[in-house]
Scaffold this active site. Structure first.
Site, PDB file in Angstrom:
ATOM      1  N   CYS A   1      45.241-102.381  11.315  1.00 27.88           N
ATOM      2  CA  CYS A   1      43.963-101.958  10.711  1.00 27.88           C
ATOM      3  C   CYS A   1      42.756-102.609  11.367  1.00 27.88           C
ATOM      4  CB  CYS A   1      43.954-102.284   9.224  1.00 27.88           C
ATOM      5  SG  CYS A   1      45.013-101.185   8.314  1.00 27.88           S
TER       6      CYS A   1
HETATM    7  N1  CO8 Z   1      52.710 -94.211  -9.645  1.00 29.33           N
HETATM    8  C1  CO8 Z   1      52.951 -94.843 -10.810  1.00 29.33           C
HETATM    9  N2  CO8 Z   1      53.303 -96.139 -10.887  1.00 29.33           N
HETATM   10  C2  CO8 Z   1      53.433 -96.825  -9.749  1.00 29.33           C
HETATM   11  C3  CO8 Z   1      53.215 -96.224  -8.488  1.00 29.33           C
HETATM   12  C4  CO8 Z   1      52.838 -94.860  -8.464  1.00 29.33           C
HETATM   13  N3  CO8 Z   1      52.609 -94.216  -7.317  1.00 29.33           N
HETATM   14  N4  CO8 Z   1      53.402 -97.128  -7.517  1.00 29.33           N
HETATM   15  C5  CO8 Z   1      53.740 -98.283  -8.144  1.00 29.33           C
HETATM   16  N5  CO8 Z   1      53.769 -98.099  -9.474  1.00 29.33           N
HETATM   17  C6  CO8 Z   1      54.122 -99.092 -10.516  1.00 29.33           C
HETATM   18  C7  CO8 Z   1      54.886-100.242  -9.936  1.00 29.33           C
HETATM   19  O1  CO8 Z   1      56.266 -99.965  -9.871  1.00 29.33           O
HETATM   20  C8  CO8 Z   1      54.570-101.343 -10.915  1.00 29.33           C
HETATM   21  O2  CO8 Z   1      55.383-101.208 -12.048  1.00 29.33           O
HETATM   22  P1  CO8 Z   1      55.947-102.522 -12.799  1.00 29.33           P
HETATM   23  O3  CO8 Z   1      54.720-103.239 -13.290  1.00 29.33           O
HETATM   24  O4  CO8 Z   1      56.793-101.942 -13.861  1.00 29.33           O
HETATM   25  O5  CO8 Z   1      56.689-103.302 -11.758  1.00 29.33           O
HETATM   26  C9  CO8 Z   1      53.125-101.049 -11.342  1.00 29.33           C
HETATM   27  O6  CO8 Z   1      52.923 -99.656 -11.041  1.00 29.33           O
HETATM   28  C10 CO8 Z   1      52.123-101.879 -10.584  1.00 29.33           C
HETATM   29  O7  CO8 Z   1      52.439-101.822  -9.169  1.00 29.33           O
HETATM   30  P2  CO8 Z   1      51.740-102.706  -8.096  1.00 29.33           P
HETATM   31  O8  CO8 Z   1      51.707-104.132  -8.559  1.00 29.33           O
HETATM   32  O9  CO8 Z   1      52.341-102.436  -6.755  1.00 29.33           O
HETATM   33  O10 CO8 Z   1      50.269-102.086  -8.153  1.00 29.33           O
HETATM   34  P3  CO8 Z   1      48.934-102.664  -7.612  1.00 29.33           P
HETATM   35  O11 CO8 Z   1      47.969-102.660  -8.732  1.00 29.33           O
HETATM   36  O12 CO8 Z   1      49.104-103.912  -6.823  1.00 29.33           O
HETATM   37  O13 CO8 Z   1      48.461-101.521  -6.572  1.00 29.33           O
HETATM   38  C11 CO8 Z   1      48.371-101.184  -4.182  1.00 29.33           C
HETATM   39  C12 CO8 Z   1      49.247-101.225  -5.424  1.00 29.33           C
HETATM   40  C13 CO8 Z   1      47.384-100.044  -4.336  1.00 29.33           C
HETATM   41  C14 CO8 Z   1      49.240-100.950  -2.961  1.00 29.33           C
HETATM   42  C15 CO8 Z   1      47.594-102.505  -4.052  1.00 29.33           C
HETATM   43  O14 CO8 Z   1      48.453-103.599  -4.170  1.00 29.33           O
HETATM   44  C16 CO8 Z   1      46.869-102.641  -2.702  1.00 29.33           C
HETATM   45  O15 CO8 Z   1      46.041-101.819  -2.339  1.00 29.33           O
HETATM   46  N6  CO8 Z   1      47.131-103.720  -1.984  1.00 29.33           N
HETATM   47  C17 CO8 Z   1      46.465-103.977  -0.686  1.00 29.33           C
HETATM   48  C18 CO8 Z   1      47.050-103.082   0.308  1.00 29.33           C
HETATM   49  C19 CO8 Z   1      46.446-103.219   1.669  1.00 29.33           C
HETATM   50  O16 CO8 Z   1      45.278-103.447   1.862  1.00 29.33           O
HETATM   51  N7  CO8 Z   1      47.258-103.049   2.624  1.00 29.33           N
HETATM   52  C20 CO8 Z   1      46.799-103.050   3.964  1.00 29.33           C
HETATM   53  C21 CO8 Z   1      47.652-102.076   4.632  1.00 29.33           C
HETATM   54  S1  CO8 Z   1      46.860-101.262   5.874  1.00 29.33           S
HETATM   55  C22 CO8 Z   1      47.129-102.000   7.405  1.00 29.33           C
HETATM   56  O17 CO8 Z   1      47.084-103.159   7.617  1.00 29.33           O
HETATM   57  C23 CO8 Z   1      47.445-101.053   8.509  1.00 29.33           C
HETATM   58  C24 CO8 Z   1      48.880-100.896   8.643  1.00 29.33           C
HETATM   59  C25 CO8 Z   1      49.153 -99.859   9.662  1.00 29.33           C
HETATM   60  C26 CO8 Z   1      48.895 -98.454   9.168  1.00 29.33           C
HETATM   61  C27 CO8 Z   1      50.128 -97.800   8.632  1.00 29.33           C
HETATM   62  C28 CO8 Z   1      49.891 -96.325   8.369  1.00 29.33           C
HETATM   63  C29 CO8 Z   1      51.071 -95.580   7.777  1.00 29.33           C
END
Ligand code: CO8
Length: 379
Positions: A156
Site C-alpha cells: 500500500c
Molecule cells: N460480515 C459480518 N460479520 C463479519 C464480517 C462480515 N463480512 N467479517 C467479520 N465479521 C465478524 C467477525 O467474525 C467478528 O465476529 P466475532 O466478534 O464473533 O469474532 C466481528 O465481525 C468483528 O470482526 P473484526 O474484529 O475482524 O472486525 P473489525 O471491526 O476489526 O473490522 C476490518 C475488520 C475492517 C478488516 C478492520 O480490522 C480493518 O480495516 N483493519 C485495518 C486493515 C488495513 O488497513 N489493512 C491494510 C491492508 S492493505 C495493504 O497493506 C495492501 C496489501 C496489498 C493489497 C492486497 C489487495 C488484494
C-alpha cells in the site's frame, strides 16, 4: 540540486461498480452452496460452516459502500468468486499496462507534458501482473517515452515510496521528469470467498508527474513543491500474501488460502494507526512544521475509522472531510493508489503557499509521507 514539483495527476476508474448489497448477495449464496456441499463434514465437525456477510457490518467496520472493478460477473458468480479475465497474447498490451497508460495520459495532459519531456517511468504497485519484463517498461514503450522504467512494490505504500525515488532522481539531475503510475488490480489477488476481507479492495490506476521546477509548464493548473519525503518500514506478518515463483517448486497448492491477500485486520488497525500518526508528526518536525500548519491530509484509504484515529492524533480534534478527504466509501481500499486518488480529487481548491501531506501505510509494515506546498503562477 533542483527544486521538484508534482505537476499533474491522473485517475483511471474501472467501468464496473459492485455495491455492498450486490457483493453480499452473491457471497451469501456462495456460503449457502458451500455449507450444503459440505453438510456431512460440518455435521461431523471436520469442516467449519461458513458464516454470512452483511452490508451493515461492512459499512460500519470499514466505511466502504462500493468498489470499482475491471470485471464483475466472475466475482459475483457464487460458483467462481474471482474476476474473469482473458489471457492476452504477448504482442498485445497487458491489462495492467493498459489501465496504467490511461492514468498516465491524464497525468501528462494535466502537467502539459508529452512523452518527450519524461525521462523515466516507475510502476509502483502492490502486485505486478507478471515477473518480467517490468510493467514500467511496457508502459514506457506504449507511451513512447525514452530513458528508463522500473517496477517497485511496497504494497500500500508503493506510491509514496516511488515519489521519493522520483524526487531524488529529479533533484539530483538524473531525470528531468519522472512519471509514476500505480495500477492496482486488487480484484485478482483478493480472496472473495473470505468474509473477513471480501469487501476490502477495489481496482483503479493513478499516475503522477514529478519534474524539475524550472521546466514545469505555467499552464499546469496545479503545481505542488515537494518539501520532503520520509519512508519507514517495520517487519510484520499481519498482512501477507505467499503467492510467488517458489510455489511450484515447493509443491504447494497455488489456490491455497495463503496465496492471496490475508491479514489480522484488528492487529493491523491497532499497530499501524500510532505508527502512521507518529511518522507524520516526526516528518513535519524535521521540516520545522507542526500538524496544525498542514491545510490538508491525503491519507491512505484502507478504513474510515483508521483515518479518523490518525487525524485525531495529529489535530487533537475530529477531522472534517475538508481536513482529510475520504474516497474509500466510493473506491474501497485501492492499495497504493488510495492516497493519490484523495490528492487527485481534493487538491485544486487549496491556495498558493498552503501545505498538504500525502501519507500511505500498510503491509510491510510500511509508512511513507510526502510534504507538499502549493505553488501557483509563474515560477
Ligand atoms: N460480515 C459480518 N460479520 C463479519 C464480517 C462480515 N463480512 N467479517 C467479520 N465479521 C465478524 C467477525 O467474525 C467478528 O465476529 P466475532 O466478534 O464473533 O469474532 C466481528 O465481525 C468483528 O470482526 P473484526 O474484529 O475482524 O472486525 P473489525 O471491526 O476489526 O473490522 C476490518 C475488520 C475492517 C478488516 C478492520 O480490522 C480493518 O480495516 N483493519 C485495518 C486493515 C488495513 O488497513 N489493512 C491494510 C491492508 S492493505 C495493504 O497493506 C495492501 C496489501 C496489498 C493489497 C492486497 C489487495 C488484494
Amino acid at each position: 540540486m533542483h527544486p521538484v514539483l508534482i505537476t499533474g495527476t491522473g485517475l483511471y476508474t474501472p467501468p464496473h461498480i459492485i455495491t455492498n448489497a450486490e457483493l453480499v448477495t452473491s457471497f451469501n449464496e456462495y456460503v449457502q452452496l458451500f455449507n450444503k456441499r459440505h453438510k456431512a463434514g460440518i455435521a461431523d465437525g471436520v469442516i467449519t460452516a461458513l458464516q454470512e456477510s452483511s452490508p451493515e457490518f461492512i459499512e460500519k467496520a470499514s466505511g466502504i459502500k462500493q468498489r470499482y472493478v475491471l470485471e464483475k460477473t466472475g466475482i459475483l458468480d457464487p460458483q467462481r468468486m474471482v474476476p474473469r479475465f482473458i489471457e492476452r497474447p504477448d504482442d498485445e498490451i497487458s491489462l495492467e499496462a493498459e489501465i496504467a497508460v490511461a492514468a498516465c495520459r491524464q497525468a501528462l495532459d494535466a502537467a502539459h507534458k508529452t512523452a518527450a519531456d519524461i525521462d523515466g517511468v516507475i510502476c509502483a504497485s502492490a502486485n505486478m501482473q507478471r515477473a518480467y519484463p517490468a510493467m514500467a517498461i511496457e508502459i514506457q514503450h506504449a507511451l513512447g517515452i525514452q530513458g528508463f522504467g522500473f517496477d517497485m512494490n511496497v504494497a500500500c505504500s508503493s506510491a509514496t515510496f516511488a515519489i521519493e525515488q522520483a524526487v531524488n532522481a529529479v533533484r539530483c539531475g538524473t531525470a528531468r521528469a519522472v512519471l509514476i503510475v500505480n495500477p492496482e488490480i486488487t480484484s485478482a489477488h483478493l480472496e472473495w470467498r473470505d468474509r473477513d476481507c471480501h469487501f476490502i479492495f477495489g481496482d483503479v490506476a493513478t499516475a503522477l508527474v514529478v519534474e524539475r521546477a524550472d521546466l514545469a509548464s505555467d499552464k499546469a493548473p496545479s503545481r505542488w513543491e515537494v518539501l520532503g519525503t520520509n519512508l519507514a518500514t517495520q517487519f510484520s506478518n499481519n498482512i501477507r500474501n505467499n503467492f510467488g515463483f517458489m510455489n511450484r517448486a515447493e509443491d504447494s497448492d497455488p489456490n491455497a488460502r495463503d496465496k492471496t491477500f490475508r491479514q489480522e485486520g484488528r492487529k493491523v488497525f491497532k499497530e499501524v494507526v500510532p505508527l502512521a500518526a507518529a511518522h507524520i508528526e516526526g516528518h513535519l518536525a524535521q521540516l520545522g512544521l507542526t500538524p496544525a500548519d498542514v491545510r490538508r491530509y491525503w491519507l491512505h484509504q484502507a478504513n474510515l475509522g483508521m483515518n479518523q484515529f490518525v487525524s485525531r492524533k495529529l489535530l487533537g480534534r475530529e477531522a472534517t472531510a475538508d481536513d482529510a478527504p475520504v474516497i474509500l466509501d466510493e473506491f474501497a481500499n485501492t492499495a497504493s493508489a488510495g492516497s493519490i486518488i484523495a490528492f487527485h480529487r481534493h487538491e485544486r481548491d487549496l491556495q498558493s503557499g498552503q501545505l498538504g501531506v500525502i501519507c500511505s501505510f500498510g503491509a510491510g509494515y510500511s509508512v511513507g509521507s510526502v510534504v507538499l506546498r502549493k505553488v501557483s503562477g509563474a515560477h
